[in-house]
Design a protein around this motif. Structure first.
Motif, mmCIF file in Angstrom:
data_model
loop_
_atom_site.group_PDB
_atom_site.id
_atom_site.type_symbol
_atom_site.label_atom_id
_atom_site.label_comp_id
_atom_site.label_asym_id
_atom_site.label_seq_id
_atom_site.Cartn_x
_atom_site.Cartn_y
_atom_site.Cartn_z
ATOM 1 N N VAL A 19 34.523 42.786 13.048
ATOM 2 C CA VAL A 19 35.458 42.447 11.975
ATOM 3 C C VAL A 19 36.914 42.667 12.391
ATOM 4 C CG1 VAL A 19 36.123 42.995 9.617
ATOM 5 C CG2 VAL A 19 33.717 42.967 10.237
ATOM 6 N N LEU A 20 37.222 43.842 12.937
ATOM 7 C CA LEU A 20 38.610 44.220 13.204
ATOM 8 C C LEU A 20 39.021 44.117 14.670
ATOM 9 C CD1 LEU A 20 38.721 47.399 10.943
ATOM 10 C CD2 LEU A 20 39.580 45.116 10.410
ATOM 11 N N ASN A 21 38.094 43.752 15.554
ATOM 12 C CA ASN A 21 38.354 43.650 16.992
ATOM 13 C C ASN A 21 38.756 45.008 17.583
ATOM 14 O OD1 ASN A 21 37.973 41.736 18.927
ATOM 15 N ND2 ASN A 21 40.078 41.067 18.989
ATOM 16 N N GLN A 22 38.079 46.076 17.127
ATOM 17 C CA GLN A 22 38.325 47.428 17.617
ATOM 18 C C GLN A 22 37.060 47.965 18.280
ATOM 19 O OE1 GLN A 22 39.503 49.618 14.150
ATOM 20 N NE2 GLN A 22 41.612 48.870 14.235
ATOM 21 N N GLN A 35 47.445 56.092 29.316
ATOM 22 C CA GLN A 35 46.402 56.078 30.344
ATOM 23 C C GLN A 35 45.149 55.377 29.844
ATOM 24 O OE1 GLN A 35 46.133 60.292 30.946
ATOM 25 N NE2 GLN A 35 47.437 60.249 32.784
ATOM 26 N N ILE A 36 44.785 55.591 28.573
ATOM 27 C CA ILE A 36 43.602 54.943 28.002
ATOM 28 C C ILE A 36 43.819 53.436 27.946
ATOM 29 C CG2 ILE A 36 42.210 54.727 25.914
ATOM 30 C CD1 ILE A 36 42.866 57.737 25.415
ATOM 31 N N LYS A 37 44.994 53.006 27.534
ATOM 32 C CA LYS A 37 45.306 51.577 27.464
ATOM 33 C C LYS A 37 45.181 50.930 28.836
ATOM 34 C CE LYS A 37 48.994 48.366 26.304
ATOM 35 N NZ LYS A 37 50.321 48.176 25.732
ATOM 36 N N LYS A 38 45.748 51.540 29.869
ATOM 37 C CA LYS A 38 45.679 50.988 31.225
ATOM 38 C C LYS A 38 44.245 50.950 31.741
ATOM 39 C CE LYS A 38 50.357 52.244 32.598
ATOM 40 N NZ LYS A 38 51.186 53.098 33.458
ATOM 41 N N ALA A 39 43.455 51.982 31.423
ATOM 42 C CA ALA A 39 42.069 52.043 31.894
ATOM 43 C C ALA A 39 41.217 50.951 31.256
ATOM 44 C CB ALA A 39 41.473 53.409 31.604
ATOM 45 N N VAL A 40 41.389 50.703 29.947
ATOM 46 C CA VAL A 40 40.610 49.659 29.268
ATOM 47 C C VAL A 40 41.027 48.285 29.775
ATOM 48 C CG1 VAL A 40 40.159 48.575 27.036
ATOM 49 C CG2 VAL A 40 40.146 51.051 27.232
ATOM 50 N N GLU A 41 42.321 48.055 29.951
ATOM 51 C CA GLU A 41 42.789 46.762 30.453
ATOM 52 C C GLU A 41 42.281 46.502 31.870
ATOM 53 O OE1 GLU A 41 47.023 46.966 29.944
ATOM 54 O OE2 GLU A 41 46.913 46.180 27.883
ATOM 55 N N ALA A 43 39.524 47.901 33.306
ATOM 56 C CA ALA A 43 38.062 47.851 33.362
ATOM 57 C C ALA A 43 37.496 46.567 32.764
ATOM 58 C CB ALA A 43 37.465 49.057 32.648
ATOM 59 N N TYR A 44 38.090 46.086 31.673
ATOM 60 C CA TYR A 44 37.509 44.956 30.952
ATOM 61 C C TYR A 44 38.349 43.696 30.999
ATOM 62 C CZ TYR A 44 34.320 48.451 29.129
ATOM 63 O OH TYR A 44 33.380 49.445 29.014
ATOM 64 N N GLY A 45 39.567 43.737 31.526
ATOM 65 C CA GLY A 45 40.400 42.548 31.648
ATOM 66 C C GLY A 45 40.841 41.980 30.312
ATOM 67 N N VAL A 46 41.186 42.827 29.367
ATOM 68 C CA VAL A 46 41.637 42.393 28.047
ATOM 69 C C VAL A 46 43.038 42.959 27.794
ATOM 70 C CG1 VAL A 46 39.322 42.213 27.064
ATOM 71 C CG2 VAL A 46 40.547 44.371 26.910
ATOM 72 N N THR A 47 43.694 42.451 26.747
ATOM 73 C CA THR A 47 44.997 42.949 26.354
ATOM 74 C C THR A 47 44.830 43.916 25.192
ATOM 75 O OG1 THR A 47 45.966 40.833 26.991
ATOM 76 C CG2 THR A 47 47.311 42.277 25.617
ATOM 77 N N VAL A 48 45.282 45.148 25.371
ATOM 78 C CA VAL A 48 45.143 46.173 24.345
ATOM 79 C C VAL A 48 46.384 46.145 23.446
ATOM 80 C CG1 VAL A 48 44.952 48.648 23.917
ATOM 81 C CG2 VAL A 48 43.698 47.618 25.801
ATOM 82 N N VAL A 49 46.154 46.078 22.128
ATOM 83 C CA VAL A 49 47.240 46.053 21.158
ATOM 84 C C VAL A 49 47.607 47.470 20.740
ATOM 85 C CG1 VAL A 49 47.927 45.250 18.871
ATOM 86 C CG2 VAL A 49 46.540 43.781 20.344
ATOM 87 N N SER A 50 46.627 48.301 20.400
ATOM 88 C CA SER A 50 46.905 49.671 19.973
ATOM 89 C C SER A 50 45.762 50.592 20.364
ATOM 90 C CB SER A 50 47.138 49.740 18.463
ATOM 91 O OG SER A 50 45.940 49.459 17.784
ATOM 92 N N VAL A 51 46.087 51.877 20.442
ATOM 93 C CA VAL A 51 45.101 52.909 20.777
ATOM 94 C C VAL A 51 45.254 54.050 19.778
ATOM 95 C CG1 VAL A 51 44.318 54.554 22.509
ATOM 96 C CG2 VAL A 51 45.189 52.341 23.231
ATOM 97 N N ASN A 52 44.173 54.427 19.127
ATOM 98 C CA ASN A 52 44.139 55.591 18.246
ATOM 99 C C ASN A 52 43.176 56.604 18.854
ATOM 100 O OD1 ASN A 52 45.818 54.344 16.368
ATOM 101 N ND2 ASN A 52 44.081 53.408 15.319
ATOM 102 N N THR A 53 43.595 57.867 18.916
ATOM 103 C CA THR A 53 42.750 58.895 19.512
ATOM 104 C C THR A 53 42.442 59.972 18.491
ATOM 105 O OG1 THR A 53 44.648 60.146 20.303
ATOM 106 C CG2 THR A 53 43.684 58.552 21.822
ATOM 107 N N ILE A 81 39.823 54.787 19.693
ATOM 108 C CA ILE A 81 39.539 53.502 19.069
ATOM 109 C C ILE A 81 40.604 52.541 19.579
ATOM 110 C CG2 ILE A 81 39.277 52.243 16.903
ATOM 111 C CD1 ILE A 81 37.146 54.387 17.365
ATOM 112 N N VAL A 82 40.173 51.518 20.310
ATOM 113 C CA VAL A 82 41.083 50.600 20.985
ATOM 114 C C VAL A 82 41.018 49.245 20.293
ATOM 115 C CG1 VAL A 82 41.579 49.479 23.182
ATOM 116 C CG2 VAL A 82 40.721 51.808 23.147
ATOM 117 N N GLU A 83 42.166 48.741 19.862
ATOM 118 C CA GLU A 83 42.236 47.404 19.267
ATOM 119 C C GLU A 83 42.733 46.441 20.332
ATOM 120 O OE1 GLU A 83 44.365 44.946 15.627
ATOM 121 O OE2 GLU A 83 44.608 47.113 15.759
ATOM 122 N N ILE A 84 41.997 45.339 20.528
ATOM 123 C CA ILE A 84 42.388 44.363 21.546
ATOM 124 C C ILE A 84 42.942 43.119 20.873
ATOM 125 C CG2 ILE A 84 40.748 45.268 23.224
ATOM 126 C CD1 ILE A 84 38.955 42.910 22.619
ATOM 127 N N ALA A 85 43.555 42.259 21.667
ATOM 128 C CA ALA A 85 44.231 41.068 21.150
ATOM 129 C C ALA A 85 43.234 40.119 20.495
ATOM 130 C CB ALA A 85 44.976 40.365 22.271
#
Length: 97
Positions: A19-22, A35-41, A43-53, A81-85
């Motif tokens: 539903v929310l792309n998170q 660091q979490i944003k860079k690691a997800v981008e 590892a998975y090749g996606v664009t991260v919009v926001s990160v909540n920890t 919780i990572v929200e992607i584009a």
């Protein structure tokens, strides 16, 4: 330091991903949001919009046995919780990492 420990695959996080792309991950406790944003981008090749920890405290338990009381606890973890584009997805069920 390995940033991403494992993805969180529960009913709640699966619904958020649809539903929310998170997406949810268990991450290293000392990792910050950048660091979490860079690691997800990476590892998975996606664009991260926001990160909540969030830091999750350990659960303590007491068991009553024949030999007496036994005290124990689980490990403290950090969740992200990572929200992607919009329009991008992460396939957590495929072993491509």
């Amino acid at each position: 330091m390995e940033i991403l420990v494992k993805p969180i695959v529960t009913e709640k996080v699966t619904k958020q991903s649809e539903v929310l792309n998170q997406y949810g991950f268990v991450v290293e406790r000392r990792a910050n949001k950048v660091q979490i944003k860079k690691a997800v981008e990476a590892a998975y090749g996606v664009t991260v919009v926001s990160v909540n920890t969030m830091n999750v405290r350990p659960d303590r338990s007491t068991k009553y046995t024949k030999s007496g009381m036994i005290h124990g606890k689980t490990n403290a973890i950090k969740k992200a919780i990572v929200e992607i584009a919009e329009g991008e997805t992460i396939d957590l069920y495929n072993n491509n990492i």
